[in-house]
Write an enzyme that holds these catalytic residues in place. Structure first.
Site, PDB file in Angstrom:
ATOM      1  N   PHE A 507     -12.206  25.050  21.332  1.00  0.00           N
ATOM      2  CA  PHE A 507     -11.990  24.698  19.928  1.00  0.00           C
ATOM      3  C   PHE A 507     -12.822  25.653  19.078  1.00  0.00           C
ATOM      4  CE2 PHE A 507     -11.108  20.672  22.106  1.00  0.00           C
ATOM      5  CZ  PHE A 507      -9.882  20.340  21.549  1.00  0.00           C
ATOM      6  N   PHE A 512     -16.978  24.462  19.893  1.00  0.00           N
ATOM      7  CA  PHE A 512     -17.284  23.949  21.227  1.00  0.00           C
ATOM      8  C   PHE A 512     -16.051  24.050  22.111  1.00  0.00           C
ATOM      9  CE2 PHE A 512     -15.317  20.141  19.540  1.00  0.00           C
ATOM     10  CZ  PHE A 512     -14.701  19.562  20.636  1.00  0.00           C
ATOM     11  N   GLU A 514     -14.128  21.957  25.351  1.00  0.00           N
ATOM     12  CA  GLU A 514     -14.094  20.733  26.144  1.00  0.00           C
ATOM     13  C   GLU A 514     -13.780  21.106  27.581  1.00  0.00           C
ATOM     14  OE1 GLU A 514     -10.794  18.187  25.311  1.00  0.00           O
ATOM     15  OE2 GLU A 514     -11.430  16.686  26.766  1.00  0.00           O
ATOM     16  N   ILE A 515     -14.570  20.570  28.511  1.00  0.00           N
ATOM     17  CA  ILE A 515     -14.263  20.771  29.917  1.00  0.00           C
ATOM     18  C   ILE A 515     -13.419  19.595  30.368  1.00  0.00           C
ATOM     19  CG2 ILE A 515     -15.257  20.892  32.222  1.00  0.00           C
ATOM     20  CD1 ILE A 515     -17.430  22.594  30.951  1.00  0.00           C
ATOM     21  N   VAL A 516     -12.218  19.903  30.843  1.00  0.00           N
ATOM     22  CA  VAL A 516     -11.240  18.842  31.079  1.00  0.00           C
ATOM     23  C   VAL A 516     -11.248  18.411  32.542  1.00  0.00           C
ATOM     24  CG1 VAL A 516      -8.845  18.203  30.804  1.00  0.00           C
ATOM     25  CG2 VAL A 516      -9.876  19.770  29.178  1.00  0.00           C
ATOM     26  N   CYS A 518     -12.678  19.653  36.571  1.00  0.00           N
ATOM     27  CA  CYS A 518     -13.541  20.582  37.287  1.00  0.00           C
ATOM     28  C   CYS A 518     -13.553  20.136  38.736  1.00  0.00           C
ATOM     29  CB  CYS A 518     -14.944  20.527  36.681  1.00  0.00           C
ATOM     30  SG  CYS A 518     -16.116  21.534  37.553  1.00  0.00           S
ATOM     31  N   LEU A 550     -18.658  20.498  25.924  1.00  0.00           N
ATOM     32  CA  LEU A 550     -18.704  19.038  25.923  1.00  0.00           C
ATOM     33  C   LEU A 550     -17.770  18.556  27.013  1.00  0.00           C
ATOM     34  CD1 LEU A 550     -18.529  18.163  22.130  1.00  0.00           C
ATOM     35  CD2 LEU A 550     -20.474  17.828  23.638  1.00  0.00           C
ATOM     36  N   ILE A 581     -11.799  15.949  21.126  1.00  0.00           N
ATOM     37  CA  ILE A 581     -12.031  15.869  22.555  1.00  0.00           C
ATOM     38  C   ILE A 581     -11.339  14.628  23.109  1.00  0.00           C
ATOM     39  CG2 ILE A 581     -14.242  14.671  22.169  1.00  0.00           C
ATOM     40  CD1 ILE A 581     -15.334  16.134  24.589  1.00  0.00           C
ATOM     41  N   TYR A 584     -12.623   9.378  27.493  1.00  0.00           N
ATOM     42  CA  TYR A 584     -12.268   8.590  28.673  1.00  0.00           C
ATOM     43  C   TYR A 584     -13.140   7.358  28.741  1.00  0.00           C
ATOM     44  CZ  TYR A 584      -9.842  12.795  30.136  1.00  0.00           C
ATOM     45  OH  TYR A 584      -9.012  13.883  30.194  1.00  0.00           O
TER      46      TYR A 584
END
Lengths: 770, 290
Positions: A507, A512, A514-516, A518, A550, A581, A584
């Site tokens: 973004f 920042f 976003e790590i979706v 991994c 994030l 973001i 969850y």
């Protein structure tokens, strides 16, 4: 002098009394309305009055201004204001009263009112209203002079009235030292959790707000209370406060300043004890009116807060009052006002990013290693020319040590995969990448361009790895995101197959990523691939100028993210990521802040090397120092005791002159010295870090930037535990300057003078040998 | 004599042996050259005279003797290596015992998992290859060859151990033998994973000793598991054994098995082929068929 108000008002004010009394009587009900309308503040009353006056017909307004305007009938007429020949009775309200006609002659000079207001003929209604506002303010001030009982205050009001025009035009340019209270929060509470820190921050803001609206005690009261001093200093502060803070509150023609902006620690010193008492008393009395959540805050935390603040106010060495106070340790965390990182320059086009994305990481890492190999030689050459920093390790020695730790002959046996138990987590992965066993690629899907088949295969591979390793994520969801053109994935490839990856969404406008997802496939885990993946992702983001990650981590992932430098302490303001973001349920939001100066994929290796070098250097030093002194014989000769320092070898293990042992003594010496250097006329180029906007390539050329401001911060943070560190930084300022600038430049001349100056001071202070 | 000096001595002896090997080799080389030349001469003369026959017989006899000499030196070297390894193992066990039994010693530093995994791979790689004499069949615990029924694993040996996990599930883990009680017929084993740090007391049938030699696919293919055979194999990068089918046996001595793990998360019930070293593949007692 284009201000008609100033021209008009100046002469009038010189003879205050009679004119004042007449206007007060004719023009306003302020003086009498006090008891009738107790609910209104002075400020409210003033603005009410102004609105009233502004509603007058123009003729009436002119009459009112005429009272304050000198006669312009002829050059010889000395009349400084039109006086109504038929003074209205004080009982009649001015609203009902007819405006005097422009032909009405002045009671004092006989010229018509028109002659007094001729300069206002072509003046706009707005300007007229502005002038009327001033008139009202002056009238009010006049009333204040009359009503005020405290002699000191009366005097100030009178002075203010007489010099109204002066105050209209003066502006204050003092520093903002009382804001130091905010520093206080940083200084004292930066170790606290964000929530508690926020509480303290709120308290300090409340305290400042109270101060801004606090009515100071008069100098007389002050003298009575303190008794010990004559209050001259306080009187000055009090006068200033009246003129710039208090009066302008209700008198908006005058420039107004917040108490906390224009006063410093001295005022706080004078008033803190009484203000504290009064504040707490006030809160106690009004506690039932407070909001319940504020009540606990104020009643439980505020007294403690004030006591701690008191220590800083009256303490000798409190750093929080310095104008340039900063807390480097928490620079990202300045409460409330965080700096927003500049939007990243990432191309939004998925087609482009895909093409350039794939393989670019490869080139990053290879260029990095290439650079690494070149660096040592370059440094050696440069350093040979440079003046050595005092106490620095000679370059020959460093080279020698470097030789021993890189000497292949010093290694035992052939290269094996055997790792020592303390090997870095990503050591294997790094080696495998270097040997070409594994590869890293940033890939993504594109809708606008036909995708390369290999990349599509890899995306399918990634989707398989993610869905297999993250069984709780619906497969369709994973597929949707992996193939979404806005998401990209850093893929880990071994033998042409995907064995792991990190799916992320950048973004750039929000600063920042976003790590979706991994994951690393199960049979390739615990090989350091996860760490190496994340390090590659960090370098990729530094390249694209995004410095925050994030992610919502589930319970099994928290451990991994912690090892990768993530924390649950979120510094990115919520407004920046909320709605961007994916949230969850049951997962923990974690953040990682990147430092653009760290080569992450090589970091553990670099640190290992540094440790080796330092260890070698220590060993060398120890072998040099290991010196045997002859035993003491003085005891045999009848001496009963000797001071410890007189035993040879106790005092100077590292050579002379002796290091200052007491950290506080050293601190104060260095503080003095630094203050002297900062005030030196040639110190100006080195006061602050070089701005990239002024010297774009500076930070590419200068590897260890340093400046006097940074040094001040370091000093405050007790970084300079030895004088060597301090002198090294000073010298670094000079060498940096000489490296970047041509020798005959103004900067280098400054550097030369400053260098001489501080070496003189160092010798003078006994910090180095004469 | 301390283990260190003993190892140093053994290494010196090995050094000597390696030099001797070289001497033997040059000697046999001379002989082999002679044989080759004789053959060439025979070819040009195009007849096999009794002279050549006798000469060749003599040369071949010498060559065989030379080869056997060289071979015995090499075997001798291998024995030395085995001796050094067992000394190191003894020392490791002693250190471990000291660590476990002394109260004053600080707790063992737990290894990073990645390091443990590398050590396990290392141990698989350095597992000695069994080299038999001609006609000799592989001993028990070579490759797939099972141990004899009365075999008792020694202290420090690695085994697959069937333990009950916390959740009640049975699991085959990689473990190290601590002791064997002959009266109760029970083993005491330690979980290899230091994070677990658990000691289990298990009956014999819950223990499967791991192979102590690699079988050479070129010479002893019968000592390897064959394709589609059901085995227990250590899942890569873990310390647990799972049921798997042999996909392909190794082709060369240093090769791994390729196996298909039973895995319900894949559509066909098996994982894609994964490599597992001979060291960590054992026969599966098909007691509980799915």
């Amino acid at each position: 002098m284009s201000d008609p108000a100033a021209q008009a008002l100046q002469p009038r004010l010189l003879q205050t009394q009679p004119a004042g009394s007449s206007t007060a009587a004719t023009g306003s009900g302020t003086g009498t309305s006090d008891p009738a309308r107790p609910g209104l503040s002075q400020q409210q009353r003033a603005s009410q009055k102004k609105a009233q006056v502004r509603a007058f017909p123009r003729a009436k307004k002119l009459e009112k201004l005429g009272v304050f305007s000198a006669c312009k009938a002829s050059d010889t007429c000395k009349c400084n204001g039109w006086k109504n020949p038929n003074p209205p009775s004080a009982t009649r309200m001015d609203l009902q009263q007819q405006a005097a006609s422009l032909s009405e002659p002045c009671r004092s000079c006989g010229h018509a009112l028109a002659d007094h207001v001729s300069h206002l003929e072509n003046v706009s209604e707005d300007e007229i209203n502005r002038l009327l506002g001033m008139v009202v303010d002056v009238e009010n001030l006049f009333m204040s002079v009359h009503k005020e009982e405290d002699t000191d205050t009366k005097q100030v009001y009178f002075y203010l009235l007489c010099n109204f025009c002066f105050f209209l035009r003066t502006s204050l340019s003092w520093r903002a030292p009382l804001e130091g209270v905010l520093n206080f929060v940083q200084y004292k509470f930066s170790h606290l959790a964000p929530k508690e820190r926020q509480t303290m921050f709120e308290l300090s803001k409340m305290f400042l707000l109270c101060l801004n609206y606090w009515k100071l005690e008069t100098p007389t009261q002050y003298r009575q209370r303190t008794q010990k001093d004559d209050g001259t200093a306080y009187k000055v502060d009090y006068t200033r406060w009246l003129c710039y803070c208090h009066v302008p509150q209700s008198n908006d023609s005058l420039p107004r300043y917040e108490t906390t902006q224009v006063f410093g620690r001295n005022l706080l010193k004078s008033i803190f004890t009484v203000t504290r008492r009064q504040l707490l008393e006030k809160f106690r009395v009004e506690k039932d009116k407070l909001l319940p959540e504020k009540r606990t805050l104020i009643l439980t935390h505020f007294p403690k807060f004030l006591s701690m603040l008191e220590e800083e106010i009256y303490g000798e060495n409190s750093p929080i009052w310095e104008a340039d106070f900063t807390m480097p340790a928490s620079d990202g965390t300045q409460l409330g006002h965080q700096t927003v990182i500049s939007p990243a320059s990432v191309s939004g086009s998925p087609a482009l990013s895909k093409k350039s994305g794939a393989g670019c990481l490869k080139s990053v890492s290879s260029s990095l290693t290439g650079e690494k190999r070149k660096l040592p030689e370059a440094v050696t050459l440069e350093d040979a020319k440079r003046i050595r920093v005092m106490g620095d390790i000679p370059m020959e020695l460093v080279n020698e040590v470097m030789m021993t730790i890189t000497d292949p002959a010093a290694m035992l046996g052939p290269e094996t995969n055997l790792l020592t138990p303390n090997a870095a987590r990503d050591e294997t992965a790094r080696l495998e990448e270097r040997r070409g066993i594994i590869e890293f690629h940033v890939i993504g899907n594109s809708l606008s361009q036909k995708s390369n088949k290999k990349i599509l295969m890899w995306l399918v591979g990634l989707q398989n790895v993610f869905s297999h390793q993250l069984p709780r994520m619906p497969k369709e969801y994973i597929t949707r995101l992996v193939f979404d053109p806005k998401h990209k994935t850093l893929a880990l490839i071994k033998d042409g197959r995907v064995i792991g990856g990190i799916c992320f969404r950048m973004f750039p406008t929000q600063g920042f990523t976003e790590i979706v997802f991994c994951a690393v496939t199960s049979n390739e885990q615990v090989k350091g691939y996860g760490t190496h993946l994340m390090n590659h992702l960090k370098e990729y983001h530094i390249k694209h100028n995004i410095l925050y990650f994030l992610t919502y981590a589930d319970e099994y992932a928290i451990g991994y993210f912690k090892k990768q430098g993530f924390s649950k302490d979120i510094k990115v303001p919520k407004s920046r990521y909320l709605g961007y973001i994916k949230d969850y349920e049951g997962a923990t939001l974690m953040e990682c802040e990147l430092n653009p100066r760290i080569p992450y994929t090589e970091l553990s290796h670099i640190i290992k090397r540094q440790k080796e070098i330092i260890k070698k250097l220590i060993e060398r030093k120890q072998s040099q120092i290991r010196k045997v002194y002859p035993g003491l014989t003085c005891f045999k000769e009848g001496v009963r005791q000797i001071p410890v320092e007189s035993i040879p070898g106790i005092r100077e293990p590292a050579g002379s002159p002796a290091e200052v042992k007491d950290p506080d003594v050293l601190y104060n010496m260095l503080k003095n010295l630094l203050a002297q250097i900062k005030t030196h006329p040639d110190a100006w180029p080195f006061m602050e870090p070089v701005k990239k906007s002024e010297a774009p390539d500076y930070y590419e050329i200068i590897r260890f930037p340093i400046d006097l401001k940074t040094m001040t911060e370091r000093l405050k943070n007790r970084y300079y535990v030895t004088k060597k560190l301090f002198i090294a930084d000073l010298q670094r300022i000079i060498t940096n300057c000489r490296e970047y600038n041509p020798p005959d430049s103004e900067y280098c001349k400054c550097a030369n003078t400053l260098e001489k100056f501080f070496y003189f001071k160092l010798k003078d202070g006994g910090l180095i040998e004469k | 004599m301390s283990a260190d000096t003993k190892i140093a001595e053994l290494l010196t002896e090995m050094h000597q042996l390696i030099k001797q090997t070289q001497e033997e080799r040059s000697r046999s080389e001379h002989n082999l050259l002679n044989i080759q030349k004789t053959h060439e001469r025979m070819q040009t003369e195009n007849k096999t005279s009794p002279y050549y026959r006798t000469k060749l017989r003599g040369l071949y006899t010498t060559a065989k003797a030379d080869a056997e000499a060289e071979c015995s030196i090499l075997r001798h070297s291998l024995d030395k290596i085995a001796e050094i390894k067992s000394l190191l193992e003894e020392r490791r066990i002693a250190a471990k015992m000291a660590g476990v039994y002394s109260d004053s010693d600080p707790p063992r530093k737990t290894m990073r998992r990645g390091v443990l995994m590398t050590l396990l791979q290392q141990s698989a790689m350095t597992l000695p290859l069994w080299i038999g004499k001609p006609g000799e069949s592989p001993p028990p615990l070579c490759g797939a060859t099972p141990a004899s029924s009365d075999y008792v694993a020694k202290q420090g040996d690695k085994v697959a151990a069937r333990v009950k996990a916390v959740d009640g599930d049975e699991q085959w883990i990689l473990a190290e033998v601590v002791s064997y009680n002959h009266s109760t017929n029970k083993y005491e084993v330690d979980d290899i994973d230091e994070e677990g740090k658990e000691r289990h007391t298990l009956s014999r049938r819950r223990i499967i000793p791991l192979p102590q030699w690699k079988a050479n696919p070129e010479t002893d293919p019968e000592a390897l598991f064959s394709k589609d055979q059901l085995v227990l194999a250590l899942y890569p990068q873990t310390t647990c054994f799972y049921r798997a089918l042999i996909h392909t046996p190794p082709h060369r001595p240093q090769d791994d098995y390729s196996v298909l793990f039973e895995d319900t998360s894949y559509a066909d019930g098996y994982s894609p082929p994964l490599n597992v070293a001979q060291r960590y593949v054992v026969a599966c007692k098909e007691n509980k068929k799915k």
